[in-house]
Design an enzyme around this catalytic site. Structure first.
Site, PDB file in Angstrom:
ATOM      1  N   ASP A  67       1.045  -1.162   0.019  1.00 54.51           N
ATOM      2  CA  ASP A  67       0.017  -0.164  -0.024  1.00 54.51           C
ATOM      3  C   ASP A  67       0.897   1.261  -0.033  1.00 54.51           C
ATOM      4  OD1 ASP A  67      -2.345   1.531   0.538  1.00 54.51           O
ATOM      5  OD2 ASP A  67      -1.877   1.809   2.562  1.00 54.51           O
TER       6      ASP A  67
ATOM      7  N   ALA B  35      -0.174   5.279   1.405  1.00 54.73           N
ATOM      8  CA  ALA B  35      -0.359   6.096   2.470  1.00 54.73           C
ATOM      9  C   ALA B  35      -0.328   5.193   3.882  1.00 54.73           C
ATOM     10  CB  ALA B  35      -1.436   7.116   2.412  1.00 54.73           C
TER      11      ALA B  35
ATOM     12  N   LYS C 236     -11.910   5.933  -3.257  1.00 52.67           N
ATOM     13  CA  LYS C 236     -12.301   7.176  -2.529  1.00 52.67           C
ATOM     14  C   LYS C 236     -13.777   7.355  -2.980  1.00 52.67           C
ATOM     15  CE  LYS C 236      -8.481   7.400  -0.987  1.00 52.67           C
ATOM     16  NZ  LYS C 236      -8.025   6.677   0.135  1.00 52.67           N
TER      17      LYS C 236
ATOM     18  N   ASP D 108      -2.050  -0.994   5.702  1.00 50.02           N
ATOM     19  CA  ASP D 108      -2.448  -0.441   7.065  1.00 50.02           C
ATOM     20  C   ASP D 108      -4.104  -0.568   7.423  1.00 50.02           C
ATOM     21  OD1 ASP D 108      -3.124   2.939   6.933  1.00 50.02           O
ATOM     22  OD2 ASP D 108      -2.694   1.694   5.252  1.00 50.02           O
TER      23      ASP D 108
END
Length: 275
Positions: free
Chosen positions: A15, A17, A56, A189
């Site tokens: 990933d 960010a 998003k 994460d």
């Protein structure tokens, strides 16, 4: 031809960010808050973090389906949010994200050295993100200026489905020329990112402290007392439990030990789908 299990890892699919850049995953979170605010709808940082890891547009749709947020929207507009309303928020989110992405573009401390070491061991470095390509192009450019260049990048709008579907992870497998999904490890994460890896048939590693779940800066993380850090680890382990990551570690800097352990398990015939 006969099938034989892979005996060592060939690729790490990372990933962005909260994993390699942007400790605490602040870039997308703050912009969700600002985008909703432009429609006079209040969303807290904690609420905005909830669906993190999804594409998003899907993230905004999920937020709009939260009853409390839907009610705030109804009080302003006289209706709960439709898909067209979600698209309107998304279209405001995008330029804000592109404008401010550089503010949170720093590499996570130690990540570059860690990934350099993995490459020396022969691993290819794939990557994917909940960001669309127009944002990822900027993220990739900024990361390159800081010394990090992935072997492949897949944005959320470059596959038919984003996370938690496995398409982005599998697109990396194809592009990198990996011959078995069990020879890949997905590092993320967020819960959707771990589900992505699981559904792709890969080993999975959840990052507990560097990303969305803890939601602190590097300095804030380092300042936690031992007792508070252990309490937060337990809380976050609980958050990830249903997605069944094979490993949970604080940050990407602990990944080399995990890679070594996976290689030992593969050499013994273990497969990620069976665990």
């Amino acid at each position: 031809m006969n099938y034989s299990n892979p005996t060592q890892l060939q690729a790490a699919i990372l990933d962005w960010a909260g994993t390699v850049v942007d400790f605490g995953s602040f870039a997308p979170t703050q912009i969700f808050v600002e985008a909703f605010a432009e429609f006079d709808v209040q969303v807290s940082i904690e609420e905005a973090r909830g669906p993190m890891g999804m594409g998003k547009w899907d993230h905004i749709r999920t937020l709009c389906d939260v009853p409390e947020i839907a009610e705030r929207y109804r009080k302003v507009f006289g209706r709960t949010p439709t898909d067209d309303d979600v698209t309107a928020i998304y279209e405001r989110f995008m330029p804000l994200q592109i404008e401010k992405i550089a503010v949170h573009s720093a590499l996570i401390p130690g990540a570059l050295d860690t990934l350099t070491g993995l490459r020396k061991e022969g691993l290819k470095i794939g990557s994917c993100s909940g960001y669309p390509k127009v944002v990822m192009d900027k993220v990739v450019e900024l990361a390159a200026q800081n010394g990090y260049v992935a072997d492949h990048v897949v944005a959320t709008d470059e596959t038919p489905n984003g996370r938690p579907w496995p398409a982005q992870a599998l697109a990396n497998v194809i592009a990198l020329g990996i011959d078995d999904v069990a020879a890949c490890v997905k590092v993320d994460d967020t819960v959707p990112g771990i589900l992505e890896g699981r559904r792709a048939g890969m080993w999975t590693v959840a990052l507990v402290c560097s990303g969305n779940a803890l939601g602190l800066t590097w300095e804030g993380y380092r300042a936690l007392s031992a007792e508070k850090l252990e309490s937060e680890r337990k809380r976050i382990h609980g958050m990830f439990a249903a997605s069944r990551p094979h490993y949970l570690i604080d940050t990407i800097n602990e990944l080399p030990e995990v890679i070594a352990d996976i290689n030992r398990r593969l050499a013994k015939g273990e497969m990620p789908q069976a665990v």
